[in-house]
Structures are given as C-alpha cells and as structure tokens.
Scaffold this active site. Structure first.
Site, PDB file in Angstrom:
ATOM      1  N   CYS A 104       0.804  -1.239   0.000  1.00  0.00           N
ATOM      2  CA  CYS A 104       0.000   0.000   0.000  1.00  0.00           C
ATOM      3  C   CYS A 104       0.832   1.282   0.000  1.00  0.00           C
ATOM      4  O   CYS A 104       0.570   2.169  -0.819  1.00  0.00           O
ATOM      5  CB  CYS A 104      -0.989   0.027   1.156  1.00  0.00           C
TER       6      CYS A 104
ATOM      7  N   GLN B 203       1.404 -10.907  -3.310  1.00  0.00           N
ATOM      8  CA  GLN B 203      -0.043 -10.675  -3.297  1.00  0.00           C
ATOM      9  C   GLN B 203      -0.507 -10.288  -4.694  1.00  0.00           C
ATOM     10  O   GLN B 203       0.215  -9.609  -5.414  1.00  0.00           O
ATOM     11  CB  GLN B 203      -0.376  -9.525  -2.344  1.00  0.00           C
TER      12      GLN B 203
ATOM     13  N   ASP C 275      -2.221  -7.953  -5.577  1.00  0.00           N
ATOM     14  CA  ASP C 275      -2.675  -6.788  -4.847  1.00  0.00           C
ATOM     15  C   ASP C 275      -3.164  -5.686  -5.780  1.00  0.00           C
ATOM     16  O   ASP C 275      -2.720  -5.596  -6.924  1.00  0.00           O
ATOM     17  CB  ASP C 275      -1.486  -6.249  -4.027  1.00  0.00           C
TER      18      ASP C 275
ATOM     19  N   LYS D  93     -14.852  -4.395   5.719  1.00  0.00           N
ATOM     20  CA  LYS D  93     -14.203  -5.277   4.735  1.00  0.00           C
ATOM     21  C   LYS D  93     -15.092  -6.440   4.349  1.00  0.00           C
ATOM     22  O   LYS D  93     -16.067  -6.747   5.033  1.00  0.00           O
ATOM     23  CB  LYS D  93     -12.896  -5.809   5.303  1.00  0.00           C
TER      24      LYS D  93
HETATM   25 ZN   LIG Z   1      -3.134  -2.500   0.744  1.00  0.00          ZN
END
Ligand SMILES: [Zn+2]
Ligand SMILES: [Zn+2]
Length: 660
Positions: free
Chosen positions: A355, A402, A404, A489
């Site tokens: 992130c 990931q 991601d 989530k």
């Molecule tokens: Zn993230």
C-alpha cells in the site's frame, strides 16, 4: 412449587429438581442430552432448578453439544497428561472446530507419548468418573492452584469479574473452569489425539513455550471415522507432499524458512494464474505497476506499519556508516531500536505491505476527480516475520506475492468499485470450480470509538459492502466488530472438496491511509478532497492460493494450468520420429509437451508419467504412425484411440482457451 417449561409443556415440582430429571421426564432416557439450556444459559445436567424456569436439552450432535463434549475432552486430556507427567502444568484447553486442544507447560513429547496419553484417556472413560462442578471463593481457588502460575495469572486477570469461582473435578484432577461439562467421563468415547505443536503462553513469543496437544472428538463412532477418513485423504493431498512429488516448489533451509522457491513446473501455474488475472485487470480498467521490495523506514512510519507492527516484520536494514558510528559510540541493541522507533536514525525495511508504495505512485502527480477511480495493481512481493512454529508449506510463509491492487476512489464511487472487486472474485472462483464459498462482512462495533472516519461515511461504506456482497448470490454473514479500525471489509472463505475452509481474498475499505499520507484530488468544485482507498487481493497471495489449489485439484490441474499438458510416450524406438513431429506441432500451438521415447516398456513409462499427473498422456505406436492419428488418455483418463491429430489439437485448444 416450581414450574418448569420444557418442550412446550409446563411441569410442576414440589421441590428443587435437576435439569436432567426434567429432561428425562420429557424426552426419555435416551434423549442424547449432554447439557441443559436453562433460561437460555448453558448449564450442567446436574444443575438444580430451584425456581420456575424454562429448560431445554442440548443434544450431543448439536453444535453446542459438540463444543461441550470437546471441552470435556480437553479436561480428560489434561487429567491423563498430569497423571503421566506430574510436572506438566495445564494452562488453557478450549474446544475448537472438530475437536479441542490443551496447552501444557512441559517438555516436548513424541508420538509414543501421545499414544500413551490417549490410552490412559480411554481407560479413564471406562472408569466412568463423575465430572463435578464446585463453587469456591477466590481465596480457596488461589490456594488450590498456587503451584500453577498460569492458572494464577488467569485468576489475576479475572478477579472482580463473574467468572473464576468454579472448578470441575474428575478423579484427582481439578480444573479452573466455567463449564458446563458432560456428566461423566463415559460420555466421551469418540475421540482421538491427532498431533502436538509448539505454542506460547498468551500467544506471546516472549513468554513461556508450551506444548499444545490437539485432538478430535465426535458424538458417534461414524462421525469420528468419517473425520479420520477425511484426514487421511487430506494427508494424501497435502500440498507439501504433492508439491514435492510434482516438483512444483521447493523450500530450502539454506535459503531460509518460509521462503518459497518456485520451480519451473510451479512457475508455470503461477504465470498462468497471473496471466488470467491480468486479462481481467485490463477488462476492469486497472493499471499494473512494479514497485521495489524495500522502502525507507520513514515511509512505514507515515503508514503506521513501523514501529507498531515490527514484531511481525523482518528487522530494518541500517546504512553501514550509521552502524559503524553507533557501534563506535557503544550503542546497544535496545538503544538502536529506540533510536529507530523515534525516527532518530533512518534505514530501510523489506516491505510488509504494498500500500505505501502505491500511495506514493498516486501522490506522484496532482490528481483530479477525472482521474478517479484510479486502480493500481501489482503482483507485489511482501515479507512478514511469521513465528517459525507457524510456518507451513506455501500457506504460511515469510515472503509472498499478493495479487494486490489499490483503488483510489471518491466517496460515491465506493459501491460501484466494490462491485467490480466482487465480480473479479466471482470470475476467479467460478473458473477454478470453487463453487462452495461464503462471504463475511466485517462491520464496526457500534459501541466502540476506535474507528477512523465519520459515522455517516461508515454507514455508506457498510451499506456498499452489503449491497456488493448480495450480488454474489451466495450466503453472507455480517460480523459486527470485525471491521478494521480504518474501514469495513469483505472476506471470502472457500470450502475445498474435502469441506475444509480457507480464508482467501479480502476487499477492504480504508479511510485511514489517505488521511495519514494527506492524499487529495481536486473535485469538480475546484476544491481539494480526500480520496478513499480500497485494498483488494482476490487470491490473497500467490503462494497460499497455489497451495490451496494443489490440494483442491489433488495435483491434477485443469489443462490450462497443467505444468505439462501432453506427455507423449512411444511404444518402441521406431516411433521416435513420429513422436517428435507430433510434439513440434503441439509446441507450435504453445502447448507444453514432454516426450518419452526411451527404451522402457510402455507399462513402465505409463506408471512413471501418470505420477506427474499431466492433463493428457498420448501413446504412439504402429497404428498411429501408419494412419497419422494419435491415441491418448485425457483428464478423465478414458482411452481414446485413432483420433486425427487435427481433431485432437482443435479440441485441446478450445479446452485451454475456455479454461474448462
Ligand atoms: Zn493495501
Ligand atoms: Zn474447562
């Protein structure tokens, strides 16, 4: 007079009476009761009813009943362990799905010990010892457990609360416990100890190391046998075993624990999966990026990953000259860690999350509402320091990639984008035949004030999660209190063919990181606004997902994923040239082919190649060579003889393209 309502009827008794008596009167002797529900509270069967109330039975085969039996089995285990190992200190022993465990402070034990303990447990069951509840003052309890510092610590935590004033006794064994329990040890027949592992007191690696003993327990012989059968099947499919047999990945002590080496055959599977996702990323308007595997400590100070989560991360990398300078100043490890936490010295860290890097890509240029939603995707590798006891095959590792992505969106784009994320998950699970999955929505706990973002924003985001989940058409549960402090989530829990559940992907709304990094975009009103972030990873990680897939498919991957799609075996030396020609035709179509034209017998070749579980095994001999045909066994391993090559190639091409 006591009035007791049971099974819709009201019974009257002149004096106090046990819950068990009432249940026996209503349901007969073979009611299958293991405990009672008195005014909706779980109680022992021996619980005395001394005022009017409602009573129901808890059956042994209900979820609640099984939990009570499993909890009782944990006590039985502790009784046996303390008899065989008088120095062992029982700590905690809860029921879990399928069974129970108990953590002991003791020296590690082996398989033989485990069987000895199990044998003694069976003996105690035969003795039919009553399991008795006793109430005590805190003072008595502290005396009773004075030689067990763990139980003392539990009491220290609970003093002043309602719990902690009862014990359960069977034979000479007494445990601090709230109950309820089954009436006697003879109720616990269908159990088995499965394995032991290392655990830490309070799950804290700086505290005492404990021996955890696991067992399973059921209410009938049949259920226990079914479970054992399932475990045997699971062991055969274990991705650690299959991964080795099929040469899919390798974990090498010399490289490091929990660090997966993807071998050529496993790499094919991973590449195919990444390719598959990439196609859908393009369709959904994502942009792919690459970011480095490390970043400066300051980056993670801003994101909040450092120093708060440093226990679950590899230690930071410090510049050489800084280290020299500090060692010249006789700086201790403690000083160093303080200096780093306080931001006095900088360094780098293996990234625990993608992130922050993605956020810096967002912030690399001014953004306007016209740029949103901005969807940045990366197969990004991250590193986490898992405890060595928790590392396992590909599913618990220290470095993983990931699938991601981070979506930077406006407040009113959240719902639409969540829908997109869910759509992707649906496509993936659908394609891989993982039809049985459920969805959990983690919502905030309305009583807590730990959450970032206004209640109005949360309401909108939670509603968006619900609406998105509803479009899947599968069961979903709302779980208040399960949201992260920074946003609600959606989790996906997949059931594999053996009925085991795996938590895979997550979609997470985030109000926090945009705030911490002061992210903005210019709205249509010309003003600055804060975007919202959505983190999402449908597979979770490539490692974990592949591990699950190996077990799900039992190593027999669908043709599009199969590391080798066609194995060509010749019957004799003279078919070698024909085999090579066929192989080249298939390779020209980008099929993955292996040829065995060696001089082993065809029977031996078949046995060898079947073990690698290719999608197709082709056998070429005189008939095939003379007629320009092929004979093969497909994924169903049915024999097909004398098929024209064009027919074979067009069929397999369609099969691969449709990922069927
Ligand atoms: Zn993230
Ligand atoms: Zn207990």
């Amino acid at each position: 007079m006591i009035k007791v309502e049971c099974n819709g009827e009201v019974l009257e008794f002149p004096n106090e009476i046990s819950a068990n008596e009432v249940i026996k009167k209503t349901y007969g002797k073979k009611s299958g009761a293991v405990a009672a529900l008195v005014n909706n509270e779980q109680k022992d069967l021996s619980y005395l009813l001394n005022e009017s109330c409602r009573v129901e039975l808890i059956r042994e085969d209900s979820n609640e009943g099984l939990y009570i039996m499993r909890h009782s089995c944990a006590h039985l285990l502790a009784q046996a362990v303390t008899e065989l190992f008088p120095n062992a200190k029982p700590t905690i022993g809860p029921p879990i799905d399928d069974g129970f465990y108990y953590d002991f402070f003791m020296d590690p034990i082996n398989e033989d010990d485990l069987r000895r303990i199990e044998k003694l447990m069976k003996k105690i069951v035969k003795q039919n010892l009553p399991i008795q509840r006793q109430e005590h003052s805190n003072e008595t309890l502290r005396k009773m457990f004075s030689d067990n510092s763990f139980k003392m610590e539990i009491m220290d935590d609970k003093i002043g609360q309602e719990v902690g004033s009862s014990t359960y006794k069977q034979g000479n064994f007494v445990d601090l416990c709230r109950g309820p329990h089954v009436e006697s040890t003879s109720k616990l027949r269908w159990f088995r100890l499965t394995n032991t592992s290392q655990a830490f007191w309070r799950a804290d690696s700086s505290r005492e190391t404990l021996v955890r003993i696991y067992g399973m327990c059921y209410s009938s012989k049949e259920d226990l046998q079914n479970r054992e059968k399932l475990l045997r099947e699971a062991a055969k499919r274990d991705h650690r075993k299959l991964g080795k047999d099929l040469q899919l990945f390798h974990i090498d002590e010399m490289v490091g624990q929990g660090l997966v080496l993807w071998t050529p055959r496993g790499t094919i599977i991973r590449n195919e999966l990444q390719q598959f996702i990439s196609e859908h990323l393009i369709r959904q308007g994502y942009q792919q990026i690459y970011t480095p595997h490390i970043g400066k400590l300051d980056l993670y100070r801003t994101s909040g990953h450092f120093p708060y989560y440093q226990d679950s991360q590899y230690p930071p990398i410090i510049k050489r000259d800084t280290l020299h300078k500090l060692s010249d100043e006789n700086c201790t490890c403690g000083d160093l860690s303080n200096l780093m936490s306080e931001g006095e010295i900088d360094g780098y860290m293996l990234k625990p999350m993608n992130c922050p890097h993605h956020i810096r890509v967002y912030a690399s240029q001014p953004r306007s509402y016209r740029d949103l939603p901005l969807r940045l995707a990366e197969f990004g590798t991250v590193y986490r320091w898992e405890q060595s006891g928790e590392i396992s095959g590909m599913t618990r590792v220290r470095g993983f990639t990931q699938d991601d992505a981070h979506l930077f969106v406006t407040e009113n784009q959240i719902e639409q984008e969540l829908l997109g994320c869910i759509e992707l998950v649906k496509v993936i699970f659908g394609t891989l035949g993982m039809k049985d999955y459920r969805v959990r929505i983690g919502l905030r706990d309305s009583d807590s004030d730990k959450y970032v973002g206004s209640p109005e924003k949360w309401n909108t985001a939670e509603e968006a999660c619900r609406n998105a989940a509803a479009t899947l058409g599968v069961e979903f549960s709302e779980e208040p209190g399960e949201a992260a402090f920074y946003g609600p989530k959606i989790d996906f829990v997949v059931k594999d063919v053996l009925g085991r559940e795996w938590q895979l992907g997550t979609v997470q709304v985030d109000y926090n990181l945009p705030e911490r990094f002061d992210l903005t975009y210019v709205g249509s009103d010309g003003e600055k606004h804060r975007p919202v972030m959505i983190h999402r990873a449908p597979f979770g990680s490539m490692e974990r997902f592949c591990g699950v897939l190996i077990e799900h498919f039992n190593g027999m991957f669908p043709t599009w994923l199969s590391p080798t799609q066609v194995h060509i075996l010749t019957i004799s030396e003279k078919h070698k040239e024909y085999a090579e020609r066929i192989a080249q035709t298939l390779r020209d179509l980008a099929l993955r082919v292996e040829v065995d034209s060696g001089d082993d017998t065809i029977g031996k070749k078949l046995r060898t190649h079947r073990k690698m579980r290719p999608a197709y095994i082709m056998i070429l001999g005189d008939d095939e060579q003379n007629n320009e045909t092929v004979s093969f066994m497909g994924p169903d391993r049915e024999q097909n003889t004398g098929i024209l090559l064009e027919k074979f190639t067009s069929d397999i091409t369609v099969e691969i393209k449709s990922k069927s």
